[in-house]
Design an enzyme around this catalytic site. Structure first.
Site, PDB file in Angstrom:
ATOM      1  N   THR A   1       0.849  -1.188   0.000  1.00 35.13           N
ATOM      2  CA  THR A   1       0.000   0.000   0.000  1.00 35.13           C
ATOM      3  C   THR A   1       0.888   1.242   0.000  1.00 35.13           C
ATOM      4  OG1 THR A   1      -0.129   0.357   2.399  1.00 35.13           O
ATOM      5  CG2 THR A   1      -1.707  -1.207   1.437  1.00 35.13           C
ATOM      6  N   CYS A   2       0.313   2.350  -0.388  1.00 36.54           N
ATOM      7  CA  CYS A   2       1.024   3.629  -0.327  1.00 36.54           C
ATOM      8  C   CYS A   2       0.519   4.400   0.889  1.00 36.54           C
ATOM      9  CB  CYS A   2       0.845   4.418  -1.618  1.00 36.54           C
ATOM     10  SG  CYS A   2      -0.871   4.735  -2.047  1.00 36.54           S
ATOM     11  N   SER A   3       0.610   3.742   2.029  1.00 41.21           N
ATOM     12  CA  SER A   3       0.109   4.296   3.277  1.00 41.21           C
ATOM     13  C   SER A   3       1.028   3.877   4.424  1.00 41.21           C
ATOM     14  CB  SER A   3      -1.304   3.766   3.548  1.00 41.21           C
ATOM     15  OG  SER A   3      -1.732   4.109   4.843  1.00 41.21           O
TER      16      SER A   3
ATOM     17  N   SER B   1       3.690   8.783  -0.415  1.00 42.05           N
ATOM     18  CA  SER B   1       3.108   9.066   0.905  1.00 42.05           C
ATOM     19  C   SER B   1       3.543   8.014   1.919  1.00 42.05           C
ATOM     20  CB  SER B   1       1.579   9.130   0.804  1.00 42.05           C
ATOM     21  OG  SER B   1       1.074   7.941   0.241  1.00 42.05           O
TER      22      SER B   1
END
Length: 95
Positions: free
Chosen positions: A29-31, A84
């Site tokens: 994920t980009c979290s 991010s």
């Protein structure tokens, strides 16, 4: 985040079901939010009833925060990933 978590759980479960025994799934994920990351992976492990196992994520020397039991999962900071933030987990379907 609750709706996104439901979508992520559904996607992860669908991908895991599609694996052949011995198959490998990468969950990325980009979290940096644990609810979207470690919690979703933990949910899958509980749902899979022992047929899923985490494997160590090798970041090839890229600095990462190690997460999970034995540091098997990895999180890259926004500065390192130039996003991010990135979360990575390897899940193997047991034979």
């Amino acid at each position: 985040a609750a709706d996104l978590t439901s979508v992520q759980r559904a996607l992860l479960a669908s991908g895991f079901r599609a694996l052949s025994p011995g198959g490998l799934l990468l969950y990325i994920t980009c979290s940096t939010d644990p609810v979207q990351n470690e919690c979703v992976v933990q949910w899958l492990l509980e749902q899979a009833g022992g047929s899923a196992e985490l494997e160590f994520v090798n970041t090839a020397g890229v600095p990462a925060k190690r997460l999970g039991v034995n540091g098997t999962m990895a999180q890259l900071s926004p500065e390192v990933s130039q996003t991010s933030g990135l979360f990575l987990a390897r899940v193997r379907k047991r034979s």
